[in-house]
Design a protein around this motif. Structure first.
Motif, PDB file in Angstrom:
ATOM      1  N   THR A 243     -49.132   2.642 -35.001  1.00 57.85           N
ATOM      2  CA  THR A 243     -48.491   3.783 -34.354  1.00 57.85           C
ATOM      3  C   THR A 243     -48.411   3.584 -32.851  1.00 57.85           C
ATOM      4  O   THR A 243     -47.394   3.877 -32.223  1.00 57.85           O
ATOM      5  N   PHE A 244     -49.480   3.049 -32.255  1.00 57.98           N
ATOM      6  CA  PHE A 244     -49.502   2.773 -30.817  1.00 57.98           C
ATOM      7  C   PHE A 244     -48.428   1.742 -30.463  1.00 57.98           C
ATOM      8  O   PHE A 244     -47.693   1.906 -29.482  1.00 57.98           O
ATOM      9  N   ILE A 245     -48.315   0.679 -31.259  1.00 58.50           N
ATOM     10  CA  ILE A 245     -47.317  -0.360 -31.010  1.00 58.50           C
ATOM     11  C   ILE A 245     -45.910   0.192 -31.180  1.00 58.50           C
ATOM     12  O   ILE A 245     -44.996  -0.131 -30.419  1.00 58.50           O
ATOM     13  N   ALA A 246     -45.709   1.049 -32.178  1.00 59.31           N
ATOM     14  CA  ALA A 246     -44.392   1.641 -32.406  1.00 59.31           C
ATOM     15  C   ALA A 246     -43.950   2.488 -31.223  1.00 59.31           C
ATOM     16  O   ALA A 246     -42.784   2.442 -30.810  1.00 59.31           O
ATOM     17  N   ASP A 247     -44.871   3.255 -30.660  1.00 59.11           N
ATOM     18  CA  ASP A 247     -44.522   4.108 -29.517  1.00 59.11           C
ATOM     19  C   ASP A 247     -44.288   3.300 -28.251  1.00 59.11           C
ATOM     20  O   ASP A 247     -43.368   3.578 -27.494  1.00 59.11           O
ATOM     21  N   LYS A 248     -45.121   2.295 -28.016  1.00 66.44           N
ATOM     22  CA  LYS A 248     -45.060   1.545 -26.764  1.00 66.44           C
ATOM     23  C   LYS A 248     -43.935   0.515 -26.743  1.00 66.44           C
ATOM     24  O   LYS A 248     -43.201   0.401 -25.763  1.00 66.44           O
ATOM     25  N   ASN A 249     -43.778  -0.267 -27.813  1.00 65.73           N
ATOM     26  CA  ASN A 249     -42.874  -1.426 -27.802  1.00 65.73           C
ATOM     27  C   ASN A 249     -41.643  -1.296 -28.686  1.00 65.73           C
ATOM     28  O   ASN A 249     -40.899  -2.261 -28.829  1.00 65.73           O
ATOM     29  N   GLU A 250     -41.432  -0.136 -29.299  1.00 69.12           N
ATOM     30  CA  GLU A 250     -40.329   0.037 -30.259  1.00 69.12           C
ATOM     31  C   GLU A 250     -40.391  -1.019 -31.359  1.00 69.12           C
ATOM     32  O   GLU A 250     -39.391  -1.659 -31.688  1.00 69.12           O
ATOM     33  N   GLN A 251     -41.592  -1.226 -31.905  1.00 72.56           N
ATOM     34  CA  GLN A 251     -41.795  -2.171 -32.993  1.00 72.56           C
ATOM     35  C   GLN A 251     -42.328  -1.440 -34.211  1.00 72.56           C
ATOM     36  O   GLN A 251     -42.957  -0.398 -34.103  1.00 72.56           O
ATOM     37  N   VAL A 252     -42.057  -2.027 -35.388  1.00 70.80           N
ATOM     38  CA  VAL A 252     -42.571  -1.505 -36.641  1.00 70.80           C
ATOM     39  C   VAL A 252     -43.278  -2.661 -37.340  1.00 70.80           C
ATOM     40  O   VAL A 252     -42.801  -3.798 -37.300  1.00 70.80           O
ATOM     41  N   ILE A 253     -44.416  -2.383 -37.983  1.00 65.57           N
ATOM     42  CA  ILE A 253     -45.176  -3.427 -38.652  1.00 65.57           C
ATOM     43  C   ILE A 253     -45.030  -3.272 -40.159  1.00 65.57           C
ATOM     44  O   ILE A 253     -45.191  -2.171 -40.699  1.00 65.57           O
ATOM     45  N   PHE A 254     -44.720  -4.383 -40.834  1.00 67.87           N
ATOM     46  CA  PHE A 254     -44.575  -4.396 -42.287  1.00 67.87           C
ATOM     47  C   PHE A 254     -45.495  -5.437 -42.893  1.00 67.87           C
ATOM     48  O   PHE A 254     -45.720  -6.497 -42.316  1.00 67.87           O
ATOM     49  N   ARG A 255     -46.003  -5.150 -44.092  1.00 68.02           N
ATOM     50  CA  ARG A 255     -46.673  -6.155 -44.916  1.00 68.02           C
ATOM     51  C   ARG A 255     -45.544  -6.855 -45.672  1.00 68.02           C
ATOM     52  O   ARG A 255     -44.707  -6.186 -46.298  1.00 68.02           O
ATOM     53  N   VAL A 256     -45.481  -8.189 -45.588  1.00 63.46           N
ATOM     54  CA  VAL A 256     -44.375  -8.930 -46.183  1.00 63.46           C
ATOM     55  C   VAL A 256     -44.886  -9.956 -47.196  1.00 63.46           C
ATOM     56  O   VAL A 256     -46.081 -10.232 -47.268  1.00 63.46           O
ATOM     57  N   ALA A 257     -43.966 -10.519 -47.958  1.00 60.93           N
ATOM     58  CA  ALA A 257     -44.306 -11.533 -48.953  1.00 60.93           C
ATOM     59  C   ALA A 257     -44.903 -12.758 -48.264  1.00 60.93           C
ATOM     60  O   ALA A 257     -44.527 -13.079 -47.136  1.00 60.93           O
ATOM     61  N   PRO A 258     -45.834 -13.452 -48.932  1.00 65.21           N
ATOM     62  CA  PRO A 258     -46.506 -14.598 -48.295  1.00 65.21           C
ATOM     63  C   PRO A 258     -45.566 -15.747 -47.919  1.00 65.21           C
ATOM     64  O   PRO A 258     -45.872 -16.514 -47.023  1.00 65.21           O
TER      65      PRO A 258
END
Length: 100
Positions: free
Chosen positions: A20-35
């Protein structure tokens, strides 16, 4: 790219205080992705599913923690996460079911 493959690349959004902190500060979203996911596949999948413009993608391998299960020492699975940087003005809202 194959649309069936792109639908299988993203596993889940990573929702935490840090995310949430990264999304607010850097306009980034974090996803869990396939290996076995690559940066172009993650970019294509996010643009296809959420209809947003992606600026860049960074991928990190997260090593599984060593944990004790009863008397036996075990290890959680290693997984991969992707930091997706969106173009200015773009946003993904997971509370309303995705989309803009």
């Amino acid at each position: 790219m194959n649309q069936e493959r792109l639908m299988q690349v993203l596993l889940a959004p990573q929702i935490s205080e840090k995310a949430t902190f990264i999304a607010d500060k850097n306009e980034q979203v974090i996803f869990r992705v396939a290996p076995d996911a690559t940066k172009p596949e993650v970019k294509g999948a996010v643009e296809l599913l959420f209809k947003v413009a992606v600026k860049s993608v960074q991928i990190a391998n997260v090593k599984g923690k060593h944990k004790k299960f009863g008397r036996v020492m075990g290890r959680r699975k290693t997984w991969k996460k992707a930091y997706v940087c969106l173009q200015p003005g773009q946003e993904i809202n997971f509370v309303d079911g995705g989309g803009v």
